[in-house]
Design a protein around this motif. Sequence first.
Motif: not given
Length: 102
Positions: A17-18, A7-11, A62-64
Amino acid sequence: MRIRQVGFSQRLKAHRKLLTLETLKFISEYRKDGDARMAALRSGVPENYASKQGAWLKKHPIVLASMEAELDDRELLKLQKHLNEIEKHMEACKEMLGLQDY
């Protein structure tokens, strides 16, 4: 043998960190009004995934970390300008490689 689709969230978890262009767009949009769903929509996430993806992205490390930086209006405009330049370069590279449909 059954192949399990990741799934997208798992990827994204695999790449915590990317910094991707999509995450950078979300950060820029999320800083405008703090609405994760609308930020996801404005950053290109399809409408049927926007709520879930926005909720997930606002918890992304990264957003945080990016939300801790205090930016004034001038810096936010500069960020948006750089994002626009990156998108232009991406489109030029896609065209050069014949990847306009991707």
